[in-house]
Scaffold this motif. Structure first.
Motif, PDB file in Angstrom:
ATOM      1  N   MET A 152       3.375 -42.494   0.256  1.00 42.19           N
ATOM      2  CA  MET A 152       3.622 -43.725   0.484  1.00 42.19           C
ATOM      3  C   MET A 152       4.248 -43.534   2.141  1.00 42.19           C
ATOM      4  SD  MET A 152       5.563 -46.083  -1.334  1.00 42.19           S
ATOM      5  CE  MET A 152       5.033 -45.652  -3.000  1.00 42.19           C
ATOM      6  N   SER A 153       3.616 -44.193   3.787  1.00 42.85           N
ATOM      7  CA  SER A 153       4.102 -44.013   4.410  1.00 42.85           C
ATOM      8  C   SER A 153       5.462 -45.373   5.230  1.00 42.85           C
ATOM      9  CB  SER A 153       3.402 -44.106   5.690  1.00 42.85           C
ATOM     10  OG  SER A 153       2.759 -45.219   5.289  1.00 42.85           O
ATOM     11  N   LYS A 154       5.939 -44.638   6.030  1.00 48.04           N
ATOM     12  CA  LYS A 154       7.696 -45.082   6.588  1.00 48.04           C
ATOM     13  C   LYS A 154       6.909 -46.010   7.108  1.00 48.04           C
ATOM     14  CE  LYS A 154      10.330 -42.615   9.167  1.00 48.04           C
ATOM     15  NZ  LYS A 154      11.632 -41.427   9.141  1.00 48.04           N
ATOM     16  N   GLN A 155       8.089 -47.348   7.457  1.00 47.69           N
ATOM     17  CA  GLN A 155       7.527 -48.394   8.982  1.00 47.69           C
ATOM     18  C   GLN A 155       8.717 -48.954   8.902  1.00 47.69           C
ATOM     19  OE1 GLN A 155       5.499 -51.912   7.344  1.00 47.69           O
ATOM     20  NE2 GLN A 155       5.868 -53.004   9.580  1.00 47.69           N
ATOM     21  N   ILE A 156       9.057 -48.352  10.140  1.00 43.92           N
ATOM     22  CA  ILE A 156      10.103 -48.780  11.310  1.00 43.92           C
ATOM     23  C   ILE A 156       9.836 -50.263  11.501  1.00 43.92           C
ATOM     24  CG2 ILE A 156      11.300 -48.509  12.917  1.00 43.92           C
ATOM     25  CD1 ILE A 156      11.117 -46.447  11.387  1.00 43.92           C
ATOM     26  N   VAL A 157      10.778 -51.432  10.802  1.00 46.11           N
ATOM     27  CA  VAL A 157      11.066 -52.506  11.282  1.00 46.11           C
ATOM     28  C   VAL A 157      11.547 -52.934  12.307  1.00 46.11           C
ATOM     29  CG1 VAL A 157      11.064 -54.918  10.203  1.00 46.11           C
ATOM     30  CG2 VAL A 157       9.880 -53.028   8.822  1.00 46.11           C
ATOM     31  N   TYR A 158      11.127 -53.420  13.620  1.00 48.17           N
ATOM     32  CA  TYR A 158      11.806 -53.804  14.363  1.00 48.17           C
ATOM     33  C   TYR A 158      12.210 -54.990  14.818  1.00 48.17           C
ATOM     34  CZ  TYR A 158      14.359 -53.932  19.302  1.00 48.17           C
ATOM     35  OH  TYR A 158      15.025 -54.323  19.908  1.00 48.17           O
ATOM     36  N   THR A 159      12.953 -56.635  15.316  1.00 49.79           N
ATOM     37  CA  THR A 159      12.651 -57.515  15.762  1.00 49.79           C
ATOM     38  C   THR A 159      14.100 -58.007  17.775  1.00 49.79           C
ATOM     39  OG1 THR A 159      12.841 -59.592  15.355  1.00 49.79           O
ATOM     40  CG2 THR A 159      14.140 -58.883  13.916  1.00 49.79           C
ATOM     41  N   ASP A 160      13.666 -58.087  18.072  1.00 51.15           N
ATOM     42  CA  ASP A 160      13.967 -57.735  19.161  1.00 51.15           C
ATOM     43  C   ASP A 160      15.007 -59.978  19.176  1.00 51.15           C
ATOM     44  OD1 ASP A 160      12.488 -60.353  19.400  1.00 51.15           O
ATOM     45  OD2 ASP A 160      11.384 -59.835  21.688  1.00 51.15           O
ATOM     46  N   GLN A 161      14.540 -60.719  17.814  1.00 57.88           N
ATOM     47  CA  GLN A 161      15.087 -61.808  17.213  1.00 57.88           C
ATOM     48  C   GLN A 161      17.046 -61.357  17.032  1.00 57.88           C
ATOM     49  OE1 GLN A 161      14.416 -64.806  17.876  1.00 57.88           O
ATOM     50  NE2 GLN A 161      13.076 -63.330  19.146  1.00 57.88           N
ATOM     51  N   ALA A 162      17.434 -59.384  16.640  1.00 62.15           N
ATOM     52  CA  ALA A 162      18.032 -59.702  16.139  1.00 62.15           C
ATOM     53  C   ALA A 162      18.380 -58.306  16.978  1.00 62.15           C
ATOM     54  CB  ALA A 162      18.060 -58.091  14.629  1.00 62.15           C
ATOM     55  N   PRO A 163      19.818 -57.871  16.789  1.00 59.28           N
ATOM     56  CA  PRO A 163      20.554 -56.744  18.274  1.00 59.28           C
ATOM     57  C   PRO A 163      20.103 -55.238  17.556  1.00 59.28           C
ATOM     58  CG  PRO A 163      22.383 -58.162  16.661  1.00 59.28           C
ATOM     59  CD  PRO A 163      20.982 -58.529  16.216  1.00 59.28           C
ATOM     60  N   ALA A 164      19.987 -55.090  19.243  1.00 61.33           N
ATOM     61  CA  ALA A 164      19.591 -53.457  19.421  1.00 61.33           C
ATOM     62  C   ALA A 164      20.270 -52.504  18.177  1.00 61.33           C
ATOM     63  CB  ALA A 164      19.028 -52.978  20.172  1.00 61.33           C
ATOM     64  N   PRO A 165      19.792 -51.881  17.941  1.00 63.34           N
ATOM     65  CA  PRO A 165      20.718 -50.454  17.383  1.00 63.34           C
ATOM     66  C   PRO A 165      21.552 -50.036  18.551  1.00 63.34           C
ATOM     67  CG  PRO A 165      18.374 -49.755  16.505  1.00 63.34           C
ATOM     68  CD  PRO A 165      17.848 -51.486  17.334  1.00 63.34           C
ATOM     69  N   ILE A 166      22.231 -49.603  18.211  1.00 61.53           N
ATOM     70  CA  ILE A 166      23.906 -49.158  18.488  1.00 61.53           C
ATOM     71  C   ILE A 166      23.863 -47.803  18.219  1.00 61.53           C
ATOM     72  CG2 ILE A 166      24.813 -51.248  19.026  1.00 61.53           C
ATOM     73  CD1 ILE A 166      26.348 -49.934  16.999  1.00 61.53           C
ATOM     74  N   GLY A 167      22.549 -47.148  17.925  1.00 62.91           N
ATOM     75  CA  GLY A 167      23.037 -45.178  17.855  1.00 62.91           C
ATOM     76  C   GLY A 167      21.110 -45.272  17.298  1.00 62.91           C
ATOM     77  N   PRO A 168      21.023 -43.555  17.128  1.00 59.14           N
ATOM     78  CA  PRO A 168      20.279 -43.176  16.502  1.00 59.14           C
ATOM     79  C   PRO A 168      19.513 -44.065  14.707  1.00 59.14           C
ATOM     80  CG  PRO A 168      22.186 -41.997  16.638  1.00 59.14           C
ATOM     81  CD  PRO A 168      22.437 -42.613  17.164  1.00 59.14           C
ATOM     82  N   TYR A 169      19.322 -44.624  14.599  1.00 62.16           N
ATOM     83  CA  TYR A 169      19.002 -45.437  13.944  1.00 62.16           C
ATOM     84  C   TYR A 169      18.140 -46.841  13.653  1.00 62.16           C
ATOM     85  CZ  TYR A 169      21.881 -48.848  14.452  1.00 62.16           C
ATOM     86  OH  TYR A 169      23.568 -50.097  14.678  1.00 62.16           O
ATOM     87  N   SER A 170      16.991 -46.849  13.112  1.00 59.43           N
ATOM     88  CA  SER A 170      16.627 -47.847  13.166  1.00 59.43           C
ATOM     89  C   SER A 170      17.621 -48.990  12.359  1.00 59.43           C
ATOM     90  CB  SER A 170      15.000 -48.087  12.091  1.00 59.43           C
ATOM     91  OG  SER A 170      14.715 -46.528  13.040  1.00 59.43           O
ATOM     92  N   GLN A 171      16.719 -50.651  13.445  1.00 58.77           N
ATOM     93  CA  GLN A 171      17.373 -52.076  12.004  1.00 58.77           C
ATOM     94  C   GLN A 171      16.312 -51.873  11.108  1.00 58.77           C
ATOM     95  OE1 GLN A 171      15.179 -54.479  13.872  1.00 58.77           O
ATOM     96  NE2 GLN A 171      16.878 -55.895  15.301  1.00 58.77           N
ATOM     97  N   ALA A 172      16.050 -51.624  10.362  1.00 58.55           N
ATOM     98  CA  ALA A 172      15.650 -51.565   8.938  1.00 58.55           C
ATOM     99  C   ALA A 172      14.239 -50.551   8.846  1.00 58.55           C
ATOM    100  CB  ALA A 172      15.059 -52.505   8.153  1.00 58.55           C
ATOM    101  N   VAL A 173      13.833 -50.285   7.599  1.00 55.68           N
ATOM    102  CA  VAL A 173      12.553 -49.119   7.213  1.00 55.68           C
ATOM    103  C   VAL A 173      11.997 -49.706   6.194  1.00 55.68           C
ATOM    104  CG1 VAL A 173      12.050 -46.222   6.694  1.00 55.68           C
ATOM    105  CG2 VAL A 173      13.832 -47.087   8.299  1.00 55.68           C
TER     106      VAL A 173
END
Length: 122
Positions: free
Chosen positions: A1-22
């Motif tokens: 299975m592949s890993k998909q990074i989920v990001y939206t500008d409708q929520a605050p950007a991460p404040i460190g080296p992590y993703s909003q969701a995976v």
């Protein structure tokens, strides 16, 4: 299975080296969300509502919603806010609530009062 990074500008950007969701397969792991954009902090219900709204934006970016949440973790600075957090948190769900734990901690990023992370499954 592949890993998909989920990001939206409708929520605050991460404040460190992590993703909003995976997303892996049908499972979404959403990083802890805070309401740092609220100022001043202090109204625990407003903070909790904003955290849950941010969470909703991330869930939508993954084509999910609160009904897909199967597990939540809540970190609070003051367990005396438990009832107020529950009131707001619970209003975002209908019917079957996810599994959950709530933990009191000494300090949270950006000195917020509540942080919530979830796992959702489609």
């Amino acid at each position: 299975m592949s890993k998909q990074i989920v990001y939206t500008d409708q929520a605050p950007a991460p404040i460190g080296p992590y993703s909003q969701a995976v997303k892996i397969g049908d499972t979404l792991y959403v990083s802890g969300q805070i309401a740092a954009e609220l100022a001043p902090l202090g109204d625990i219900q407003a903070e909790t509502r904003k955290v849950m709204e941010n969470m909703g934006a991330i869930l939508r970016a993954a084509s999910m919603d609160y009904a897909n949440v199967v597990k939540a973790t809540i970190f609070v600075k003051d367990m005396n806010n438990f009832a107020a957090i529950n009131e707001i948190y619970g209003s975002f769900f209908t019917g079957d609530f996810p599994a959950r734990e709530t933990v009191e901690v000494a300090r949270l990023p950006k000195d917020v009062n509540v942080e919530i992370s979830v796992i959702a499954v489609k």
